[in-house]
Write a protein that holds these residues in place. Structure first.
Motif, PDB file in Angstrom:
ATOM      1  N   PHE A 134      62.356  54.686  37.714  1.00  0.00           N
ATOM      2  CA  PHE A 134      61.690  55.746  38.531  1.00  0.00           C
ATOM      3  C   PHE A 134      62.291  56.936  38.465  1.00  0.00           C
ATOM      4  N   ASN A 135      61.561  57.941  38.600  1.00  0.00           N
ATOM      5  CA  ASN A 135      61.908  59.349  38.823  1.00  0.00           C
ATOM      6  C   ASN A 135      60.622  60.107  39.081  1.00  0.00           C
ATOM      7  N   VAL A 136      61.044  61.423  39.468  1.00  0.00           N
ATOM      8  CA  VAL A 136      60.007  62.329  39.946  1.00  0.00           C
ATOM      9  C   VAL A 136      60.031  63.583  39.184  1.00  0.00           C
ATOM     10  N   ILE A 137      58.846  64.095  38.648  1.00  0.00           N
ATOM     11  CA  ILE A 137      58.844  65.377  38.212  1.00  0.00           C
ATOM     12  C   ILE A 137      57.849  66.247  39.081  1.00  0.00           C
ATOM     13  N   ALA A 138      58.458  67.199  39.571  1.00  0.00           N
ATOM     14  CA  ALA A 138      57.819  68.232  40.606  1.00  0.00           C
ATOM     15  C   ALA A 138      57.734  69.791  39.747  1.00  0.00           C
ATOM     16  N   THR A 139      56.603  70.195  40.039  1.00  0.00           N
ATOM     17  CA  THR A 139      56.190  71.636  39.426  1.00  0.00           C
ATOM     18  C   THR A 139      56.235  72.655  40.650  1.00  0.00           C
ATOM     19  N   ALA A 140      56.578  73.759  40.434  1.00  0.00           N
ATOM     20  CA  ALA A 140      56.556  74.837  41.508  1.00  0.00           C
ATOM     21  C   ALA A 140      56.518  76.027  40.850  1.00  0.00           C
ATOM     22  N   ALA A 157      54.894  54.325  41.605  1.00  0.00           N
ATOM     23  CA  ALA A 157      56.011  54.527  40.688  1.00  0.00           C
ATOM     24  C   ALA A 157      57.540  54.048  41.107  1.00  0.00           C
ATOM     25  N   MET A 158      57.670  53.943  42.281  1.00  0.00           N
ATOM     26  CA  MET A 158      58.864  53.318  42.735  1.00  0.00           C
ATOM     27  C   MET A 158      58.928  51.850  42.584  1.00  0.00           C
ATOM     28  N   ALA A 207      56.770  59.365  38.554  1.00  0.00           N
ATOM     29  CA  ALA A 207      55.622  60.064  39.473  1.00  0.00           C
ATOM     30  C   ALA A 207      55.813  61.674  39.344  1.00  0.00           C
ATOM     31  N   ARG A 208      54.534  62.269  39.323  1.00  0.00           N
ATOM     32  CA  ARG A 208      54.492  63.741  39.448  1.00  0.00           C
ATOM     33  C   ARG A 208      53.910  64.368  40.552  1.00  0.00           C
ATOM     34  N   VAL A 209      54.852  65.347  41.048  1.00  0.00           N
ATOM     35  CA  VAL A 209      54.424  66.134  42.284  1.00  0.00           C
ATOM     36  C   VAL A 209      53.854  67.582  41.609  1.00  0.00           C
ATOM     37  N   GLU A 210      52.623  67.927  41.890  1.00  0.00           N
ATOM     38  CA  GLU A 210      52.300  69.227  41.385  1.00  0.00           C
ATOM     39  C   GLU A 210      52.360  70.148  42.754  1.00  0.00           C
ATOM     40  N   GLU A 211      52.873  71.495  42.248  1.00  0.00           N
ATOM     41  CA  GLU A 211      52.898  72.555  43.385  1.00  0.00           C
ATOM     42  C   GLU A 211      53.710  72.040  44.290  1.00  0.00           C
ATOM     43  N   LEU A 212      54.786  71.748  44.450  1.00  0.00           N
ATOM     44  CA  LEU A 212      55.711  71.115  45.425  1.00  0.00           C
ATOM     45  C   LEU A 212      55.773  72.135  46.680  1.00  0.00           C
ATOM     46  N   THR A 213      55.878  73.378  46.425  1.00  0.00           N
ATOM     47  CA  THR A 213      56.085  74.396  47.421  1.00  0.00           C
ATOM     48  C   THR A 213      54.833  74.803  48.270  1.00  0.00           C
ATOM     49  N   ARG A 214      53.845  74.389  47.752  1.00  0.00           N
ATOM     50  CA  ARG A 214      52.469  74.370  48.537  1.00  0.00           C
ATOM     51  C   ARG A 214      52.403  73.496  49.715  1.00  0.00           C
TER      52      ARG A 214
END
Ligand SMILES: Nc1ncnc2c1ncn2[C@@H]1O[C@H](COP(=O)(O)OP(=O)(O)OP(=O)(O)O)[C@@H](O)[C@H]1O
Ligand SMILES: [Mg+2]
Length: 382
Positions: free
Chosen positions: A214-220, A167-168, A174-181
């Motif tokens: 470029f950017n990031v979407i995270a979910t938590a 993505a960069m 870019a997607r990051v799922e469940e960041l806090t796990r």
């Protein structure tokens, strides 16, 4: 130097789905494929400025998510049902240099919104890192193709890009799922990426510099907090948007019936949504148990341990519809949803069962027009 020019040839990580599913009927198409027509219509009608490498303007991305009608009459279906402002803030964040963190209790459409945002902004929702307790740093930075590495030493060809690295290099989302796990030290590898917008590769004496776009979407998940807290250093690099539970029963019925209709169509389930009364009932039961009080505000009830999210209501209704289609007359009836509701409510076999039985006997039994449902609940064991 940047390595963006070679990024599309990284060994084994690029080039579509393994095994070549092109043309075959996939079980669940990506958002950008499922809604390709809507995205194309929006791109055609969109004359507002687009941030670098965005497929659509922020306005068109928000319209894609919230729905609307284009000047030529094309209808864009709503993907997210909820406050408009939330989506506007989320889309705006993606156009800045801050990353987006979607936070909320389970089943509030965090993953769903993240996928659709990536599809609308970058035309690709697949640059995805699934966060787990075992997510290694390579999943966020890069890894090595060991056969290549042993044969020829460290080289660009031996490097295996992570989705974030791609993505960069390509200026995508870019997607990051469940960041806090993700373990804290692995999470922290995002800090340099998000603040310096670069990913050093010391083995090669090189770096990947993020291209604009470029950017990031995270979910938590709210409930997971405390497992691996976000470090404050990382948190500062995100704009946090909290996705709420549906505000009203009507909104929740709307969400459930839309999704069930879509899922039912992709599973080829016959029968339309004549069962709307049944959907309303599932949503009512879920909301009352979640809120700890009946819809009229008169009777206090205990809440069970499960989350009883909208997502679970969707799956109860979808399963009910399948039961009705295969073993009933195709119309969703109380007997088709009762066992699904029981399964969603009773997570802790001892305590939750008592709560459920109390609800059935004090609320369900007394309510006008709920006789059939009461009988169905008794039959499945309440
Ligand atoms: N407000 C909403 N608008 C549209 N769809 C919704 C809404 N809330 C929930 N849904 C539906 O709920 C389903 C589940 O959502 P999703 O998996 O994105 O939840 P989540 O927040 O990521 O949950 P988890 O924390 O368990 O990962 C999706 O099919 C989505 O369509
Ligand atoms: Mg999710």
């Amino acid at each position: 130097m940047t390595m963006s020019e070679t990024s599309a040839t990284t060994a084994g990580t690029v080039g579509g789905t393994v095994g070549g599913t092109a043309g075959a009927e996939v079980l669940r198409p990506h958002a950008e494929d499922a809604f390709a027509d809507e995205l194309a219509a929006l791109a055609g009608a969109d004359d507002r400025p687009r941030p670098p490498r965005w497929r659509l303007s922020p306005w068109a991305v928000a319209t894609y998510l919230l729905g609307g009608t284009l000047p030529d009459g094309t209808v864009i279906t709503p993907k997210y049902v909820g406050p408009r402002r939330i989506i506007e803030v989320a889309v705006t964040t993606l156009a800045t240099d801050r990353a987006l963190l979607l936070l909320g209790v389970p089943g509030t459409a965090k993953t769903w919104v993240s996928e659709h945002l990536a599809a609308a902004v970058s035309g690709d929702s697949t640059l995805l890192v699934q966060g787990t307790a075992g997510t290694p740093e390579e999943a966020i930075r890069y890894g090595w193709n060991y056969a290549q590495l042993l044969a020829h030493g460290p080289s660009r060809d031996a490097l295996v890009s992570s989705p974030v690295m791609r993505a960069m290099a390509e200026g995508m989302t870019a997607r990051v799922e469940e960041l806090t796990r993700i373990p804290a030290d692995v999470q922290d590898s995002l800090i340099t990426i998000l603040s310096e917008k670069t990913l050093p590769v010391p083995e090669l004496g090189q770096e990947i510099q993020a291209v604009r776009g470029f950017n990031v979407i995270a979910t938590a998940n709210d409930r997971d907090r405390g497992i691996n807290d976000l470090s404050s250093a990382l948190r500062r690099r995100f704009n946090t948007v909290v996705l709420p539970l549906p505000a009203t029963a009507e909104a929740e019925v709307d969400i459930v019936s839309r999704r069930v209709d879509q899922i039912g169509r992709s599973l080829d389930l016959p029968g339309g949504l004549e069962g709307i009364a049944e959907i309303r009932r599932v949503v009512t039961v879920f909301r009352e148990l979640r809120d700890g009080v009946t819809a009229d505000g008169r009777t206090k009830i205990k809440s069970p341990s499960g989350t009883l999210s909208t997502a679970e209501a969707i799956s109860v209704v979808t399963n009910g519809l399948a039961l009705a289609a295969h073993f009933g007359d195709g119309v969703l009836r109380p007997g088709d949803v009762a066992s699904g509701i029981l399964g969603a409510v009773v997570r802790d076999p001892a305590a939750d069962r008592v709560i459920w039985q109390e609800y059935v006997e004090t609320v369900v039994r007394e309510r006008d027009g709920w006789k059939d449902f009461y009988r169905a609940c008794r039959e499945v064991g309440a």
